[in-house]
Scaffold this active site. Structure first.
Site, short mmCIF file in Angstrom:
data_model
loop_
_atom_site.label_atom_id
_atom_site.label_comp_id
_atom_site.label_asym_id
_atom_site.label_seq_id
_atom_site.Cartn_x
_atom_site.Cartn_y
_atom_site.Cartn_z
N ALA A 14 -8.92 25.38 40.00
CA ALA A 14 -8.48 26.39 39.03
C ALA A 14 -9.63 26.95 38.20
O ALA A 14 -9.46 27.96 37.51
CB ALA A 14 -7.42 25.79 38.09
N ARG A 19 -20.76 30.54 36.32
CA ARG A 19 -22.19 30.47 36.61
C ARG A 19 -22.57 31.06 37.97
O ARG A 19 -23.74 31.29 38.25
CB ARG A 19 -22.67 29.01 36.52
CG ARG A 19 -22.94 28.58 35.07
CD ARG A 19 -23.34 27.13 35.00
NE ARG A 19 -22.20 26.24 35.18
CZ ARG A 19 -22.31 24.93 35.46
NH1 ARG A 19 -23.49 24.38 35.60
NH2 ARG A 19 -21.23 24.19 35.61
N LYS A 26 -15.43 31.71 42.92
CA LYS A 26 -16.34 30.65 43.38
C LYS A 26 -15.85 29.91 44.62
O LYS A 26 -16.60 29.70 45.58
CB LYS A 26 -16.55 29.65 42.24
CG LYS A 26 -17.28 28.38 42.65
CD LYS A 26 -17.83 27.65 41.46
CE LYS A 26 -17.19 26.31 41.31
NZ LYS A 26 -17.88 25.47 40.30
N GLN A 79 -1.98 26.50 37.55
CA GLN A 79 -2.29 25.98 36.22
C GLN A 79 -2.58 27.21 35.35
O GLN A 79 -3.60 27.87 35.52
CB GLN A 79 -3.52 25.06 36.30
CG GLN A 79 -3.85 24.36 35.00
CD GLN A 79 -5.23 23.68 35.04
OE1 GLN A 79 -6.08 24.01 35.88
NE2 GLN A 79 -5.46 22.77 34.12
N TYR A 393 -15.97 59.62 74.28
CA TYR A 393 -15.20 60.11 73.14
C TYR A 393 -15.26 61.62 73.09
O TYR A 393 -16.36 62.21 73.08
CB TYR A 393 -15.82 59.50 71.86
CG TYR A 393 -15.08 59.77 70.59
CD1 TYR A 393 -13.69 59.64 70.52
CD2 TYR A 393 -15.77 60.13 69.44
CE1 TYR A 393 -13.02 59.87 69.33
CE2 TYR A 393 -15.10 60.36 68.24
CZ TYR A 393 -13.73 60.23 68.19
OH TYR A 393 -13.06 60.46 67.01
N SER A 411 -31.82 58.44 86.05
CA SER A 411 -32.15 58.41 84.62
C SER A 411 -31.51 59.58 83.90
O SER A 411 -31.40 60.68 84.46
CB SER A 411 -33.66 58.49 84.44
OG SER A 411 -34.26 57.37 85.05
C1 UD1 Z 1 -15.85 16.57 35.93
C2 UD1 Z 1 -15.58 15.18 35.40
C3 UD1 Z 1 -16.90 14.41 35.35
C4 UD1 Z 1 -17.52 14.37 36.72
C5 UD1 Z 1 -17.68 15.77 37.27
C6 UD1 Z 1 -18.14 15.72 38.70
C7 UD1 Z 1 -13.71 15.36 33.86
C8 UD1 Z 1 -13.28 15.41 32.45
N1 UD1 Z 1 -15.00 15.25 34.09
O1 UD1 Z 1 -16.66 17.23 35.00
O2 UD1 Z 1 -16.67 13.09 34.90
O3 UD1 Z 1 -18.78 13.73 36.66
O4 UD1 Z 1 -16.44 16.47 37.22
O5 UD1 Z 1 -18.39 17.01 39.16
O6 UD1 Z 1 -12.88 15.37 34.75
N2 UD1 Z 1 -10.51 22.21 37.17
C9 UD1 Z 1 -9.22 22.66 37.22
N3 UD1 Z 1 -8.54 22.86 36.05
C10 UD1 Z 1 -9.10 22.62 34.85
C11 UD1 Z 1 -10.43 22.16 34.80
C12 UD1 Z 1 -11.11 21.95 35.99
O7 UD1 Z 1 -8.67 22.90 38.30
O8 UD1 Z 1 -8.43 22.85 33.84
C13 UD1 Z 1 -11.25 22.02 38.43
C14 UD1 Z 1 -12.46 22.90 38.57
O9 UD1 Z 1 -12.16 24.10 39.26
C15 UD1 Z 1 -13.41 22.03 39.37
C16 UD1 Z 1 -13.02 20.61 38.98
O10 UD1 Z 1 -11.73 20.69 38.43
O11 UD1 Z 1 -13.22 22.17 40.75
C17 UD1 Z 1 -13.99 19.99 37.98
O12 UD1 Z 1 -13.97 20.73 36.81
P1 UD1 Z 1 -15.27 20.91 35.92
O13 UD1 Z 1 -14.92 21.68 34.72
O14 UD1 Z 1 -16.37 21.41 36.76
O15 UD1 Z 1 -15.56 19.40 35.50
P2 UD1 Z 1 -16.90 18.82 34.94
O16 UD1 Z 1 -17.02 19.18 33.52
O17 UD1 Z 1 -18.02 19.17 35.83
CA CA Z 2 -18.42 20.75 37.71
#
Ligand code: UD1
Ligand code: CA
Length: 496
Positions: A14, A19, A26, A79, A393, A411
């Protein structure tokens, strides 16, 4: 013992991916012929879960559609706001209800993760009977990740996010990969109790570990054998790194199966490509989609093949091809373009600067130089002269040309479709052929040559051409005056 099968695998997808700085969501960025999300779903699907769930939020329509394309049975859960990883999982458990059994959580932006790594996590989890098992990794630079905190006995106690960690906790190099196996019923209960009292004000899935421990349950870890596998993709630099790693892995598998890859660094292949033993891939070659290279075939340098099948011992050099077939022993290029519907039958030869579309070139036939072949069937052993153009064509519709076996086009022939050239027929060089040619006939369809003697000296006096013509005329006249002397001295001309 049969492999434990999860009741559900939840793929979190989600997040926005700001970045990436891209208008493509992404999760939809491609690597090796598949979207980032497609790779995650393929690995998840290999566990054989009863339910495959993907959580979408940002760009939900595109991401959801891509999930359905990659895995038709997928449950897409929306979500509405991105309240954190815990919130994402809670959204699923609230939508699908409590699912007793093993629930796996993984990410859509981890394209290098192998199915066998997830399977090892599930196996360890099922064997130990833990409430949660976390896939962890030891990385040289743990910054940005959640850290694995162990109790006095070495058991997993909790996961602390970087933003909430003490300096001592930040020095821990064992990190949370974000992949977990849970007891489904305990997970559904625990995610309801996750608070938002943290640095980011989000519901952290990681907090479920401490909650379950607090309830007296056991938590465990599995260390990922290859930390590169759990590398997430957050920006274009990491996307390129992941793509190179995945490509290298695919090439290694084919090399171990007997293919020769001369320069892995400049060879790119998609997940659905196949290479037979002794297929040789030369540098600067891209093999895309469902491309199959036969045994002993040699492709490259400099080929881009998409959905193309190359038969045994065929050779392609600096060729661009899409949705085409090249049969055994055929040779193509350099600088040929095969467009959709092209079939080059066994032993045929396509040469330099030749473009083909929706056409079949018969066994042993040749199109060696500078030709366009569109909507045509060329018979076996025909020889298509340099710069022959199949004019298919008329500005409104496309028309078909049939060229018989052993036909020889001169040719610069233009074959104006619809047209049939009979077996064994010829066309004269420079002909524009608009009517069918019977077998064995020669079509001469060009203006007859007319020479106007002395034109240059009269009309272009004072030019280099006029001077050269004058010299030639004078020496011819002199030669005509002295035939005896010429014969006596013999002929000094050269022979090629
Ligand atoms: C998360 C972990 C961290 C871990 C890291 C590994 C938590 C709180 N932290 O951190 O411990 O080391 O991943 O990469 O879980 N996503 C959703 N809905 C949301 C938030 C995120 O679907 O509301 C999905 C994102 O698209 C992504 C994944 O969950 O694919 C991870 O989310 P991200 O925000 O990147 O987590 P990190 O802060 O990197
Ligand atoms: Ca991440």
């Amino acid at each position: 013992m049969s492999e434990p099968r999860p009741v559900a695998v939840i793929v979190l997808a989600a997040g926005e991916g700001t970045r990436m700085k891209s208008r493509i969501p992404k999760m939809l960025h491609p690597l090796c012929g598949r979207s980032m999300l497609g790779h995650a779903l393929a690995a998840a699907d290999e566990l054989g879960p009863e339910r495959l769930v993907v959580v979408v939020g940002h760009s939900r329509d595109e991401v959801g559609a891509e999930a359905a394309r990659q895995a038709p049975d997928v449950h897409v859960v929306v979500q509405e706001r991105q309240g954190g990883t815990g919130h994402a999982v809670r959204t699923v458990t609230e939508a699908l209800g409590v699912v007793p059994g093993i629930v796996v959580v993984t990410y859509g932006d981890m394209p290098l993760l192998r199915a066998q790594t997830l399977a090892a996590l599930v196996r360890a989890h099922a064997t130990a009977g833990h409430a949660v098992t976390v896939l962890t990794a030891l990385v040289p630079d743990p910054s940005g990740y959640g850290r694995i905190i162990r109790d006095g006995s070495g058991a997993l106690a909790e996961i602390v996010e970087e933003a909430d960690a003490t300096a001592a906790q930040r020095s821990i190099s064992e990190i949370n990969t974000g992949c977990y196996a849970f007891d489904g019923a305990l997970l559904a209960d625990a995610v309801k109790r996750v608070a938002t009292s943290n640095a980011q004000g989000q519901e952290y899935l990681t907090d479920v570990v401490a909650i379950l421990r607090g309830d007296g349950h056991l938590a465990g870890t599995v260390l990922a054998a290859d930390p590169a596998e759990v590398q997430g993709v957050n920006d274009q630099v990491q996307l390129a790194q992941a793509r190179r790693a995945l490509n290298g892995r695919l090439l290694e598998d084919w090399m171990r199966a007997g293919a020769t890859i001369v320069d892995p660094a400049s060879t790119w292949i998609d997940v659905d490509v196949t290479l037979a033993p002794d297929a040789t891939i030369m540098p600067g070659t891209h093999l895309e989609g469902r491309t199959d290279i036969g045994p002993g075939a040699r492709v490259g340098p400099g080929c881009l093949l998409r959905n193309t099948s190359v038969g045994p011992d065929a050779m392609l050099l600096y060729t661009v091809s899409e949705s085409a077939e090249v049969e055994a022993g055929a040779t193509v290029g350099p600088f040929a373009r095969l467009r959709p519907g092209t079939r080059i039958l066994a032993g045929a030869h396509i040469g330099t600067f030749v473009e083909l579309k929706n056409s079949t070139v018969g066994e042993g036939a040749k199109v060696p130089h500078l030709s366009y072949v569109g909507d045509a069937d060329i018979g076996e052993r025909a020889n298509i002269g340099a710069a022959t153009i199949f004019a298919n064509y008329d500005g409104v519709a496309k028309h078909h040309t049939t060229v018989g076996a052993h036909v020889f086009t001169g040719s610069d022939t233009v074959l104006v479709a619809p047209l049939t050239i009979g077996d064994g027929a010829y066309t004269a060089a420079g002909s524009v052929v608009t009517e069918d040619v019977p077998p064995g006939a020669i079509a001469v369809a060009r203006g007859r040559q007319h020479n106007a003697p002395g034109w240059v000296e009269k009309k272009r006096p004072g030019t280099g051409s006029a001077a050269a013509a004058a010299r030639a005329r004078e020496s011819a006249a002199a030669a005509a005056d002295a035939p005896a002397r010429e014969t006596a001295e013999g002929n000094e001309g050269t022979q090629a």
